[in-house]
Design a protein around this motif. Structure first.
Motif, PDB file in Angstrom:
ATOM      1  N   LEU A   1       0.844  -1.209   0.000  1.00  0.00           N
ATOM      2  CA  LEU A   1       0.000   0.000   0.000  1.00  0.00           C
ATOM      3  C   LEU A   1       0.874   1.251   0.000  1.00  0.00           C
ATOM      4  CD1 LEU A   1      -2.752   1.514   0.569  1.00  0.00           C
ATOM      5  CD2 LEU A   1      -2.302   1.127   3.006  1.00  0.00           C
ATOM      6  N   TYR A   2       0.552   2.167  -0.886  1.00  0.00           N
ATOM      7  CA  TYR A   2       1.215   3.480  -0.890  1.00  0.00           C
ATOM      8  C   TYR A   2       0.142   4.538  -0.674  1.00  0.00           C
ATOM      9  CZ  TYR A   2       4.371   7.260  -2.292  1.00  0.00           C
ATOM     10  OH  TYR A   2       5.168   8.385  -2.305  1.00  0.00           O
TER      11      TYR A   2
ATOM     12  N   ALA B   1       8.912   7.409  -7.894  1.00  0.00           N
ATOM     13  CA  ALA B   1      10.223   6.819  -7.577  1.00  0.00           C
ATOM     14  C   ALA B   1      10.210   6.137  -6.215  1.00  0.00           C
ATOM     15  CB  ALA B   1      11.300   7.914  -7.616  1.00  0.00           C
ATOM     16  N   ILE B   2       9.576   6.769  -5.241  1.00  0.00           N
ATOM     17  CA  ILE B   2       9.551   6.202  -3.881  1.00  0.00           C
ATOM     18  C   ILE B   2       8.741   4.907  -3.865  1.00  0.00           C
ATOM     19  CG2 ILE B   2       8.716   6.582  -1.517  1.00  0.00           C
ATOM     20  CD1 ILE B   2       9.426   9.580  -1.910  1.00  0.00           C
ATOM     21  N   ALA B   3       7.588   4.927  -4.513  1.00  0.00           N
ATOM     22  CA  ALA B   3       6.739   3.721  -4.512  1.00  0.00           C
ATOM     23  C   ALA B   3       7.436   2.584  -5.259  1.00  0.00           C
ATOM     24  CB  ALA B   3       5.386   4.029  -5.147  1.00  0.00           C
ATOM     25  N   LEU B   4       8.024   2.906  -6.399  1.00  0.00           N
ATOM     26  CA  LEU B   4       8.677   1.866  -7.204  1.00  0.00           C
ATOM     27  C   LEU B   4       9.831   1.219  -6.428  1.00  0.00           C
ATOM     28  CD1 LEU B   4       8.649   0.553 -10.001  1.00  0.00           C
ATOM     29  CD2 LEU B   4      10.237   2.337 -10.785  1.00  0.00           C
ATOM     30  N   LYS B   5      10.600   2.062  -5.745  1.00  0.00           N
ATOM     31  CA  LYS B   5      11.751   1.549  -4.996  1.00  0.00           C
ATOM     32  C   LYS B   5      11.316   0.696  -3.803  1.00  0.00           C
ATOM     33  CE  LYS B   5      15.827   1.349  -2.996  1.00  0.00           C
ATOM     34  NZ  LYS B   5      16.966   0.648  -3.568  1.00  0.00           N
ATOM     35  N   HIS B   6      10.343   1.192  -3.054  1.00  0.00           N
ATOM     36  CA  HIS B   6      10.031   0.544  -1.777  1.00  0.00           C
ATOM     37  C   HIS B   6       8.897  -0.477  -1.865  1.00  0.00           C
ATOM     38  CE1 HIS B   6      12.898   2.957   0.448  1.00  0.00           C
ATOM     39  NE2 HIS B   6      12.481   4.006  -0.242  1.00  0.00           N
ATOM     40  N   LEU B   7       8.159  -0.484  -2.983  1.00  0.00           N
ATOM     41  CA  LEU B   7       7.078  -1.463  -3.131  1.00  0.00           C
ATOM     42  C   LEU B   7       7.235  -2.317  -4.380  1.00  0.00           C
ATOM     43  CD1 LEU B   7       3.971   0.717  -2.161  1.00  0.00           C
ATOM     44  CD2 LEU B   7       5.059  -1.064  -0.777  1.00  0.00           C
ATOM     45  N   GLY B   8       7.972  -1.838  -5.365  1.00  0.00           N
ATOM     46  CA  GLY B   8       8.044  -2.544  -6.645  1.00  0.00           C
ATOM     47  C   GLY B   8       6.865  -2.157  -7.515  1.00  0.00           C
ATOM     48  N   GLY B   9       6.802  -2.741  -8.710  1.00  0.00           N
ATOM     49  CA  GLY B   9       5.727  -2.392  -9.643  1.00  0.00           C
ATOM     50  C   GLY B   9       4.448  -3.143  -9.299  1.00  0.00           C
ATOM     51  N   ALA B  10       3.351  -2.680  -9.877  1.00  0.00           N
ATOM     52  CA  ALA B  10       2.046  -3.341  -9.742  1.00  0.00           C
ATOM     53  C   ALA B  10       1.730  -3.718  -8.298  1.00  0.00           C
ATOM     54  CB  ALA B  10       1.963  -4.553 -10.665  1.00  0.00           C
ATOM     55  N   PHE B  11       1.915  -2.768  -7.409  1.00  0.00           N
ATOM     56  CA  PHE B  11       1.554  -3.034  -6.010  1.00  0.00           C
ATOM     57  C   PHE B  11       0.033  -2.909  -5.855  1.00  0.00           C
ATOM     58  CE2 PHE B  11       2.871   1.412  -6.329  1.00  0.00           C
ATOM     59  CZ  PHE B  11       1.824   2.082  -5.721  1.00  0.00           C
ATOM     60  N   GLU B  12      -0.464  -3.352  -4.700  1.00  0.00           N
ATOM     61  CA  GLU B  12      -1.923  -3.518  -4.568  1.00  0.00           C
ATOM     62  C   GLU B  12      -2.697  -2.205  -4.702  1.00  0.00           C
ATOM     63  OE1 GLU B  12       0.058  -5.706  -3.069  1.00  0.00           O
ATOM     64  OE2 GLU B  12      -0.857  -7.286  -4.283  1.00  0.00           O
ATOM     65  N   VAL B  13      -2.366  -1.224  -3.860  1.00  0.00           N
ATOM     66  CA  VAL B  13      -3.221  -0.028  -3.829  1.00  0.00           C
ATOM     67  C   VAL B  13      -2.425   1.266  -3.705  1.00  0.00           C
ATOM     68  CG1 VAL B  13      -4.975   1.220  -2.482  1.00  0.00           C
ATOM     69  CG2 VAL B  13      -5.242  -1.225  -2.883  1.00  0.00           C
ATOM     70  N   GLN B  14      -2.730   2.198  -4.589  1.00  0.00           N
ATOM     71  CA  GLN B  14      -2.253   3.576  -4.487  1.00  0.00           C
ATOM     72  C   GLN B  14      -3.429   4.390  -3.967  1.00  0.00           C
ATOM     73  OE1 GLN B  14       0.066   5.668  -4.507  1.00  0.00           O
ATOM     74  NE2 GLN B  14      -0.050   7.251  -6.052  1.00  0.00           N
ATOM     75  N   ALA B  15      -3.200   5.156  -2.893  1.00  0.00           N
ATOM     76  CA  ALA B  15      -4.327   5.845  -2.260  1.00  0.00           C
ATOM     77  C   ALA B  15      -3.996   7.295  -1.931  1.00  0.00           C
ATOM     78  CB  ALA B  15      -4.735   5.115  -0.984  1.00  0.00           C
ATOM     79  N   GLY B  16      -5.042   8.065  -1.770  1.00  0.00           N
ATOM     80  CA  GLY B  16      -4.910   9.471  -1.381  1.00  0.00           C
ATOM     81  C   GLY B  16      -6.279  10.117  -1.460  1.00  0.00           C
ATOM     82  N   GLY B  17      -6.337  11.408  -1.218  1.00  0.00           N
ATOM     83  CA  GLY B  17      -7.596  12.122  -1.352  1.00  0.00           C
ATOM     84  C   GLY B  17      -7.968  12.277  -2.826  1.00  0.00           C
ATOM     85  N   SER B  18      -9.248  12.571  -3.096  1.00  0.00           N
ATOM     86  CA  SER B  18      -9.711  12.609  -4.486  1.00  0.00           C
ATOM     87  C   SER B  18      -9.090  13.764  -5.271  1.00  0.00           C
ATOM     88  CB  SER B  18     -11.234  12.688  -4.535  1.00  0.00           C
ATOM     89  OG  SER B  18     -11.669  13.859  -3.879  1.00  0.00           O
ATOM     90  N   ASP B  19      -8.493  14.734  -4.591  1.00  0.00           N
ATOM     91  CA  ASP B  19      -7.813  15.806  -5.331  1.00  0.00           C
ATOM     92  C   ASP B  19      -6.491  15.309  -5.934  1.00  0.00           C
ATOM     93  OD1 ASP B  19      -6.605  15.553  -2.846  1.00  0.00           O
ATOM     94  OD2 ASP B  19      -6.334  17.695  -2.525  1.00  0.00           O
ATOM     95  N   LEU B  20      -6.129  14.050  -5.649  1.00  0.00           N
ATOM     96  CA  LEU B  20      -4.903  13.506  -6.241  1.00  0.00           C
ATOM     97  C   LEU B  20      -5.186  12.598  -7.450  1.00  0.00           C
ATOM     98  CD1 LEU B  20      -2.751  12.655  -3.078  1.00  0.00           C
ATOM     99  CD2 LEU B  20      -2.897  14.783  -4.369  1.00  0.00           C
ATOM    100  N   VAL B  21      -6.476  12.396  -7.764  1.00  0.00           N
ATOM    101  CA  VAL B  21      -6.816  11.513  -8.896  1.00  0.00           C
ATOM    102  C   VAL B  21      -6.104  11.993 -10.166  1.00  0.00           C
ATOM    103  CG1 VAL B  21      -8.680  10.754 -10.421  1.00  0.00           C
ATOM    104  CG2 VAL B  21      -9.050  10.816  -7.945  1.00  0.00           C
ATOM    105  N   PHE B  22      -6.185  13.303 -10.386  1.00  0.00           N
ATOM    106  CA  PHE B  22      -5.517  13.909 -11.535  1.00  0.00           C
ATOM    107  C   PHE B  22      -4.998  15.282 -11.143  1.00  0.00           C
ATOM    108  CE2 PHE B  22      -4.693  16.009 -15.438  1.00  0.00           C
ATOM    109  CZ  PHE B  22      -4.237  15.002 -16.268  1.00  0.00           C
ATOM    110  N   PRO B  23      -3.794  15.651 -11.495  1.00  0.00           N
ATOM    111  CA  PRO B  23      -2.849  14.879 -12.311  1.00  0.00           C
ATOM    112  C   PRO B  23      -1.965  13.906 -11.515  1.00  0.00           C
ATOM    113  CG  PRO B  23      -1.954  17.068 -11.866  1.00  0.00           C
ATOM    114  CD  PRO B  23      -3.322  17.038 -11.249  1.00  0.00           C
ATOM    115  N   HIS B  24      -1.962  14.015 -10.170  1.00  0.00           N
ATOM    116  CA  HIS B  24      -0.885  13.343  -9.449  1.00  0.00           C
ATOM    117  C   HIS B  24      -0.816  11.833  -9.714  1.00  0.00           C
ATOM    118  CE1 HIS B  24       2.279  12.846  -6.623  1.00  0.00           C
ATOM    119  NE2 HIS B  24       1.555  12.218  -5.733  1.00  0.00           N
TER     120      HIS B  24
END
Ligand code: 5CA
Ligand code: ZN
Length: 411
Positions: free
Chosen positions: A40-41, A229-252
């Motif tokens: 989870l990120y 970069a942080i997620a890729l390094k510490h979780l690898g690719g295709a990890f289960e869930v990327q999460a945040g508030g809905s203001d991060l849907v786009f563009p982040h």
């Protein structure tokens, strides 16, 4: 960097159901069946001001996911960043006349204390943007090798056209993308870009701004590449869930997904989940608008953090809602009533309540349904619904650890 201290987490004698989550990309509910640890990120704060109730709502929401996975028997590998260098932080530091490093450290420390008070489980890796600059450079080099990077003056841009899946995380039409890009830190009107939606990955040095060496000259990371970069390094690719508030849907999150897809050929996350926005005084609670209720201010006025947490849990994580004092006072009363009922020891039968709480949380983190089940048990136990039912001698012994482990409410 250092995360915050972990709250106690009781081991439960029961296993919860597998977790089903709403996925922004597919627009539907998807069962998350992690193969090994659930990765989870959750995007972290930009530490230029104190944690407000909107932030707390988002971190408590995904804390429920962390807990639901654990209850379902999975290990969880949870990673979170701190955007400890970015435009809003530098602007605020300048405005109030403090060193940006000091401001970031101070607000990050306050955030840690708030998360501890709210009993949010800490990430196993809590990673700052500044300490991740070598990772960012490495990822930009991979993007460059894939032909997706170009220069405008001293800045490097990522070409969204390089990602055939661009747009599939948010599903927004181009007009909506352009609007959100302009509102949320993008620069659609800059001359020299191939596509107005292309985003900065390396911002060349400007006078008075901090900078670090790179193969493209001194500068600092763009926002999206930091999380990629942080997620890729510490979780690898295709990890289960990327999460945040809905203001991060786009563009982040769209850009993070694009960076990793182009650099690795692998998807970024399997699912994208987003929490609703909390408003106050009629507008989204935001540091830039200043309409804020700080968690630390509530704590300083001796509000029980468990009441703050319950006030948040009363709203489904995906809904937008408005914070009012009335929500807080109701939660203060409810926590008192719950404690009164639990202090009796015996109560109405606990087993069906446990089952309902775990089922509700596994069904797209339905905390309002879970807390309603507790209300019903409290009413039956205290007799506020007519006749007091204390037929289950073990009720509190069974319920207390479930409220703690699944809902994060230590009563
Ligand atoms: N550092 C970036 C993410 S990499 C950032 O967005 N930081 S933040 O401090 O602005 O927000 C931290 C988290 O709180 C984000 O997930 C954001 O979506 C969420 N958030 C911000 N305002 C609100 C709000 N009013 N209601 C709910 N969540 C909010
Ligand atoms: Zn992020």
């Amino acid at each position: 960097m250092r995360a915050w201290n972990a709250p106690g987490l009781p081991e439960l004698p029961v296993t919860g159901p597998q977790v089903v989550l709403h996925d922004t990309a597919s627009g539907g509910k998807v069962e998350s069946r992690p193969d090994g640890a659930a990765r989870l990120y959750v995007c972290g704060i930009t530490p230029y001001d104190a944690t407000h109730i909107g932030h707390a709502n988002t971190y408590v929401a995904f804390d429920l996911l962390n807990r639901a996975w654990r209850t379902a028997g999975h290990d969880v590998r949870y990673v979170q960043n701190v955007t400890d260098v970015d435009d809003p932080l530098l602007e605020r530091a300048d405005k109030v006349g403090v060193d940006w490093v000091e401001l970031a450290e101070r607000e990050t420390e306050l955030f840690r204390k708030d998360m501890e008070a709210l009993r949010v489980l800490p990430p196993v890796e809590y990673v700052g943007a500044v300490e991740s600059i070598p990772l960012v450079i490495e990822l930009i080099e991979r993007l460059e090798a894939a032909g997706s990077i170009y220069r405008v003056d001293q800045d490097l841009y990522f070409s969204v056209a390089a990602d055939p899946a661009f747009g599939e995380e948010s599903n927004y039409d181009r007009e909506t993308m352009l609007r959100f890009f302009a509102e949320r830190g993008g620069d659609p009107d800059r001359d020299g870009k191939k596509d107005p939606l292309d985003c900065v990955v390396w911002r060349g040095e400007r006078e008075g701004e901090p900078s670090w060496d790179s193969p493209w000259g001194p500068g600092r990371p763009g926002w999206h590449i930091e999380c990629a970069a942080i997620a890729l390094k510490h979780l690898g690719g295709a990890f289960e869930v990327q999460a945040g508030g809905s203001d991060l849907v786009f563009p982040h999150h769209e850009m993070c997904a694009g960076h990793v897809q182009v650099a690795t050929g692998e998807p970024f996350a399997k699912l994208y989940t987003h929490a609703g926005m909390v408003a106050y005084d009629g507008e989204k609670m935001s540091k830039s608008l200043g309409n804020l209720v700080f968690v630390s201010a509530l704590r300083n006025s001796d509000i029980d953090p468990m009441a703050i947490r319950l006030a948040l849990l009363r709203h489904h994580y995906r809904t937008d809602w408005e914070w009012t004092d009335a929500h807080l006072w109701r939660a203060v009363d409810d926590v008192a009533a719950w404690r009164r009922a639990l202090a009796l020891g015996a109560g109405a039968p606990a087993a069906p309540v446990v089952e309902e709480i775990l089922a509700a949380l596994a069904d797209d983190l339905d905390a309002p349904r879970a807390t309603a089940a507790v209300d019903a048990w409290v009413a039956a136990t205290l007799g506020t619904d007519g006749l007091a039912d204390t037929s289950d001698a073990e009720a509190a012994v069974v319920l207390l650890p479930v409220l703690d482990a699944a809902l994060g409410l230590a009563l």
